[in-house]
Design an enzyme around this catalytic site. Structure first.
Site, PDB file in Angstrom:
ATOM      1  N   HIS A 115       0.875  -1.178   0.000  1.00 32.10           N
ATOM      2  CA  HIS A 115       0.000   0.000   0.000  1.00 32.10           C
ATOM      3  C   HIS A 115       0.913   1.230   0.000  1.00 32.10           C
ATOM      4  O   HIS A 115       1.991   1.203   0.591  1.00 32.10           O
ATOM      5  CB  HIS A 115      -0.841  -0.063   1.276  1.00 32.10           C
ATOM      6  CG  HIS A 115      -1.922   0.967   1.383  1.00 32.10           C
ATOM      7  ND1 HIS A 115      -1.673   2.260   1.752  1.00 32.10           N
ATOM      8  CD2 HIS A 115      -3.264   0.880   1.201  1.00 32.10           C
ATOM      9  CE1 HIS A 115      -2.820   2.936   1.785  1.00 32.10           C
ATOM     10  NE2 HIS A 115      -3.801   2.119   1.445  1.00 32.10           N
ATOM     11  N   ASP A 148       3.073  -4.376   8.138  1.00 30.95           N
ATOM     12  CA  ASP A 148       1.842  -3.614   7.939  1.00 30.95           C
ATOM     13  C   ASP A 148       0.686  -4.598   8.102  1.00 30.95           C
ATOM     14  O   ASP A 148       0.406  -5.391   7.208  1.00 30.95           O
ATOM     15  CB  ASP A 148       1.858  -2.988   6.544  1.00 30.95           C
ATOM     16  CG  ASP A 148       0.539  -2.286   6.216  1.00 30.95           C
ATOM     17  OD1 ASP A 148      -0.413  -2.383   7.015  1.00 30.95           O
ATOM     18  OD2 ASP A 148       0.474  -1.647   5.143  1.00 30.95           O
ATOM     19  N   GLN A 198      -4.509  -5.151   7.114  1.00 24.70           N
ATOM     20  CA  GLN A 198      -5.505  -6.062   6.567  1.00 24.70           C
ATOM     21  C   GLN A 198      -5.488  -7.414   7.262  1.00 24.70           C
ATOM     22  O   GLN A 198      -6.281  -8.292   6.923  1.00 24.70           O
ATOM     23  CB  GLN A 198      -5.281  -6.246   5.054  1.00 24.70           C
ATOM     24  CG  GLN A 198      -5.430  -4.972   4.241  1.00 24.70           C
ATOM     25  CD  GLN A 198      -6.870  -4.475   4.123  1.00 24.70           C
ATOM     26  OE1 GLN A 198      -7.820  -5.217   4.354  1.00 24.70           O
ATOM     27  NE2 GLN A 198      -7.023  -3.205   3.787  1.00 24.70           N
ATOM     28  N   LYS A 247     -10.299   0.006  10.509  1.00 23.10           N
ATOM     29  CA  LYS A 247     -10.536  -1.210   9.720  1.00 23.10           C
ATOM     30  C   LYS A 247     -10.832  -2.406  10.622  1.00 23.10           C
ATOM     31  O   LYS A 247     -11.053  -3.516  10.147  1.00 23.10           O
ATOM     32  CB  LYS A 247      -9.291  -1.531   8.873  1.00 23.10           C
ATOM     33  CG  LYS A 247      -9.004  -0.508   7.788  1.00 23.10           C
ATOM     34  CD  LYS A 247      -7.866  -0.973   6.897  1.00 23.10           C
ATOM     35  CE  LYS A 247      -7.170   0.173   6.222  1.00 23.10           C
ATOM     36  NZ  LYS A 247      -7.716   0.544   4.912  1.00 23.10           N
ATOM     37  N   CYS A 287      -4.766   2.284  -3.779  1.00 24.88           N
ATOM     38  CA  CYS A 287      -3.553   2.816  -3.136  1.00 24.88           C
ATOM     39  C   CYS A 287      -2.373   1.877  -3.306  1.00 24.88           C
ATOM     40  O   CYS A 287      -1.554   1.717  -2.387  1.00 24.88           O
ATOM     41  CB  CYS A 287      -3.772   3.094  -1.651  1.00 24.88           C
ATOM     42  SG  CYS A 287      -5.066   4.272  -1.324  1.00 24.88           S
TER      43      CYS A 287
HETATM   44  C1  PLP Z   1      -2.395  -2.722   3.619  1.00 28.29           C
HETATM   45  C2  PLP Z   1      -2.703  -1.338   4.074  1.00 28.29           C
HETATM   46  N1  PLP Z   1      -1.716  -0.589   4.592  1.00 28.29           N
HETATM   47  C3  PLP Z   1      -1.920   0.649   5.036  1.00 28.29           C
HETATM   48  C4  PLP Z   1      -3.162   1.235   4.971  1.00 28.29           C
HETATM   49  C5  PLP Z   1      -3.320   2.623   5.475  1.00 28.29           C
HETATM   50  O1  PLP Z   1      -4.203   2.668   6.542  1.00 28.29           O
HETATM   51  P1  PLP Z   1      -4.813   4.067   6.984  1.00 28.29           P
HETATM   52  O2  PLP Z   1      -5.329   4.718   5.753  1.00 28.29           O
HETATM   53  O3  PLP Z   1      -5.872   3.717   7.939  1.00 28.29           O
HETATM   54  O4  PLP Z   1      -3.696   4.822   7.590  1.00 28.29           O
HETATM   55  C6  PLP Z   1      -4.230   0.499   4.412  1.00 28.29           C
HETATM   56  C7  PLP Z   1      -5.599   1.039   4.270  1.00 28.29           C
HETATM   57  O5  PLP Z   1      -5.877   2.113   3.778  1.00 28.29           O
HETATM   58  C8  PLP Z   1      -3.983  -0.806   3.963  1.00 28.29           C
HETATM   59  O6  PLP Z   1      -4.960  -1.549   3.435  1.00 28.29           O
END
Ligand code: PLP
Ligand code: PLP
Lengths: 418, 145, 418, 145
Positions: free
Chosen positions: A131, A208, A211, A234, A374
């Site tokens: 991401h 990370d 998910q 999430k 993203c």
């Molecule tokens: C795999 C992953 N990493 C990072 C993020 C970033 O999370 P956030 O936007 O809540 O900071 C997300 C979701 O947007 C994600 O799915």
């Protein structure tokens, strides 16, 4: 134990509403953000209603209660992740994105030659399925420090290509940052070998878990990693709160990131020293109500059981894979086998652009996400500029999967004139 | 009134008439501890002879709880062996963590059981512990010399 | 128009509870964080209950509604501050602390020679009365870039010493960062001359409005400043949300701070370009529910009227000053005249340590804050290691002021044996 | 069904049979615009003769709305003076901001009034505007040469 989705849905007020002129809401966008049970909404409101005050900052009863609530939330998160060093290993951030940036900036603040300092010749390893929030901060750190950014590629079926593990994670690698589960492909990455090799060369492993943490049992000690980030929103929690977990000795050695109130020990006009971990990383009046709401979310998940949730989602994912793959012109982007994969499921339908498909599904009450999610480099690697993604959670059931499959077929009919 | 369980007479006494306050000019180790949330400060000097705390002096400023606590502590630990002092330290920390459910081990803590009431006031526990944490630290430093 | 405090309190559920065995809550700690009206609590819950979804990220109805709610909140903030460039000038952060760090880090990210880059020979000007959150980030930026940190001193009566204005803000000054109202002294700083001089030498003026924006009418255009930060939680809003306002052309030229989802335009494995302002500064799924709650707070304040609120607080401050100064051994730290001052009022009572005084007041149901209030250099300059601070808001009344004065006298009696 | 107000026949037609697609090899200016939220991309080439848009070609990928919109736009603006084109652009932007309350100025927008329905779908307005914003940009670049 199988979940009783009907009972679970009663806890989520949003399912009482309808969308698009009375259609039942089929929410398949939990990978973007999850819905919230009453327990979470109430925990946040109750904090404001009954205990609101600045934690750590007053001698009065409300301040005591706010501190208890906030620090209690930290305990809950520590237990949820199996943090070996307890709640001092938990830092509340505003999001996973902030947690990952915190790590990158804090390393950038490390004095030359110290534990976390990066310099030319050092390497940061990521993957092609990250991401943007776990990619761009490292790109920037590499640019600022002269370190090199390297990455694991993704195979056509959406797995990490680890064939060159020992070359990608070279000597000189200081950081390996990767996702536990791809938000696009659903792929769950195997960590053992990566962790082993990273530690062999003295690198820290940053996971990370955006998910994964909401969907499966996580034990950071068993995973063997060094840092982990996930987002509250999430995981049934409020918006505006994320978590950084780090091994206590690493957090202690890591320089701070945000500077200001509550993270200092002593301040003069020209210098400052830092409070102990975790306060060192929490400048300013914290997001107390959101931390408390997140704790309520994790309690809710724990009560249902992370293993039960994972089993439920796995079964649904298998079902959905079968249903989608049975439709003409549908291609699943990511693993089509239901092993080592989570419940984020991306697909394309030839001749219908994802944005149009998503719009059509919306008209049926079905909420999915479309686009590159993203993760532009991944999209480019797999040669799909955009996909449609359905992502499942504990409140989804077989009917939701059927509705999606029916929706795709109906969309093909609607846009059939193409 | 609950407040009286916090402000025991003996605590106010020590606050008014602090013991061993004024730093010795010689010492094996010195530490400076600060309660970051309220700014209370304590400097603590220690001298060890063999295994015995032969001098323990301090200076500082802060609330009645932090100042009385360090005063009582220095009274209590002076002349004790490191082992005995550590046992007393542990016992005091336990008392502070008891949330008002313990009255403290009077054999070990003597007058310092007066701090039992502090454990009901989470905002003040750090005050009561300030001197004790400094002691823990200063011993390590003195021993590692 | 005088406020009806009785009516206002009915909007704040926390005043229905009691503290310390049934005592009425006298909340005089709004400078640390304010209480929340039902309108705010409900706005946040209603977002979760009815519209929760990831803003900007889906084609479905909930995503549209979430985007509308979030962007609508941005409009509300822009109007509240009189932002000349409209809502694109508003960046949501997690707090004022983050907003100020954002500026410092973003400037640190500026390419050498560009508009915001700092280098040896450049100067950053702050004041001796800054909260740590508007001091330490600048110390750190100075250290990282080699720029010099200079500051305005504070006079014994708690005002800025501007006698050397033109020397302190020297040629070569790039940044002047100061507080609008001191959170310790209550002093409201005069801005006109500072802004004039700062702009004369080409510096930007950054205003920490944490203690002013909640309490008086702010119009950034009239103030003539360039950036402004404030926290939602001190302005009746939720925790976990802050605001950065900046002139659009400056924000456009400022490099980004947090990197990740939603703030990018294009991303490859090794490079990225940025989305337009304000998205460029909002990486990750935003704190939507909190932004919506903050908008409800600003609506609530606006309905009552910022001028009315300020007049109400001014009158109470005058009253409280009189009452406290009439007590033997009480010294007010900060302006004792009720002009150019807000309603944060710090004082000492000789022989009683603030922590003990605060504890005693708490036993009477009175919530105040004690300590150095995140402004150590100021405490040292004024030679008071700690003070007791009462801070007022729209829900306080004369009885609260009387209760505090009575409490101080009772504390003197209680600790009289000293 | 509301969806039909979005997917007007003429829009789907342009999507299936895009006009002026395929970039000219000569141009005064070229821009590349991306819808960051969904990844739709458009490259637009322009040539001006005196004040007239003498060539307007594009390439891109994306959803039916973005692709049909740029197709219709190039049809509409080709041969127009910069002034006329600007008026049409403004009128289109106004229509997009109308939240479904306007049917569009058919004299100026001709077939592009079919996009009126898009204004009811806030998530799609950016799609419809993608090509038009690229046009705005490319004109500035061509003129500043
Ligand atoms: C795999 C992953 N990493 C990072 C993020 C970033 O999370 P956030 O936007 O809540 O900071 C997300 C979701 O947007 C994600 O799915
Ligand atoms: C003057 C001032 N500046 C900055 C801050 C920091 O605000 P926050 O802690 O909400 O980030 C505060 C309050 O804590 C303050 O009073």
């Amino acid at each position: 134990m199988p979940l009783s989705v009907e009972e679970i849905r009663k806890d989520f007020p949003i399912f009482e509403r309808t969308v698009r002129d009375g259609k039942k809401l089929i929410y398949l966008d939990s990978g973007a953000t999850s819905q919230k049970p009453n327990a979470v909404i109430d925990a946040e409101s109750d904090f404001y209603r009954f205990h609101n005050s600045a934690a750590h900052r007053g001698v009065h009863q409300l301040a005591e209660e706010a501190t208890d609530a906030y620090e209690g939330a930290r305990e809950t998160v520590a237990t949820f992740l199996g943090a070996p060093g307890g709640s001092n290993e938990i830092v509340f951030t505003k999001s996973a994105t902030e947690a990952l940036n915190l790590l990158a900036y804090a390393m950038g603040n490390a004095a030359p030659g110290s534990r976390f300092a990066l310099e030319p010749g050092d390497r940061i390893v990521v993957t092609e399925m990250e991401h943007h929030s776990n990619l761009v901060p490292w790109q920037q750190l590499a640019q600022r420090t002269g370190a090199e950014l390297a990455w694991f590629e993704v195979t056509p079926d959406g797995r990490l290509d680890l064939s060159a593990l020992d070359t990608v994670i070279s000597h000189g690698t200081k950081v390996v940052a990767l996702t536990h589960q791809s938000n696009v492909l659903g792929t769950i990455n195997p960590l053992d070998e990566i962790v082993r090799r990273a530690h062999e060369v003295g690198a820290v492993v940053i996971l990370d878990a955006c998910q994964s943490a909401p969907h499966m049992r996580i034990n950071v000690e068993e995973l063997g990693i060094d840092f982990l980030a996930f987002s509250g929103h999430k995981a049934l929690g409020p918006t505006g709160v994320g978590v950084l977990w780090g091994r206590i000795n690493l957090l202690e050695n890591l320089p701070p990131f945000l500077f200001g109130g509550s993270m200092i020990e002593m301040v003069t006009m020209t210098s400052a020293t830092w409070a102990p971990v975790p306060q060192k990383f929490e400048a300013g009046v914290p997001n107390m109500a959101q931390a408390v709401g997140l704790a309520a979310a994790l309690d809710y998940l724990t009560k249902i059981g992370m293993d039960n949730i994972h089993a439920h989602e796995s079964a649904l994912t298998g079902l959905l894979l079968d249903k989608l793959l049975a439709i003409d012109k549908v291609a699943v982007i990511g693993p089509t086998s239901n092993t080592e994969r989570g419940s984020a499921l991306s697909f394309t339908v030839s001749d219908i652009h994802p944005h149009d498909l998503g719009q059509f599904l919306d008209s049926q009450g079905i909420a999915v996400r479309t686009g590159a999610h993203c993760a532009w480099p991944l999209a480019r690697r797999l040669n799909v500029s955009a996909t449609t993604r359905a992502s499942l959670y504990l409140y989804n059931d077989e009917q939701d999967c059927q509705a999606l499959a029916d929706g795709v077929v109906a969309a093909q009919r609607y846009f059939g004139s193409f | 009134m609950q407040l009286d369980s916090l402000y025991q007479e003996v605590i106010l006494d020590h606050y008014k008439h602090p013991q061993h306050k004024g730093l010795s000019s010689n010492f094996d180790a010195q530490v400076h501890h600060v309660n970051t949330s309220c700014g209370d400060e304590i400097t603590l000097n220690i001298t060890l002879e063999a295994d015995i705390v032969s001098s323990l002096t301090w200076d500082g400023q802060g609330c009645s709880i932090s100042q009385a606590s360090v005063s009582m502590m220095s009274d209590l630990l002076l002349g004790k062996s490191i082992n005995d002092a550590s046992a007393i330290l542990s016992s005091f920390c336990e008392l502070m963590a008891s949330k008002g459910t313990s009255t403290g081990d009077a054999d070990l803590l003597e007058d310092a059981v007066a701090f039992a009431g502090v454990s009901k006031f989470p905002g003040r526990i750090k005050c009561a512990l300030l001197g004790w944490m400094a002691f823990k630290d200063v011993v390590i430093q003195a021993q590692s010399k």
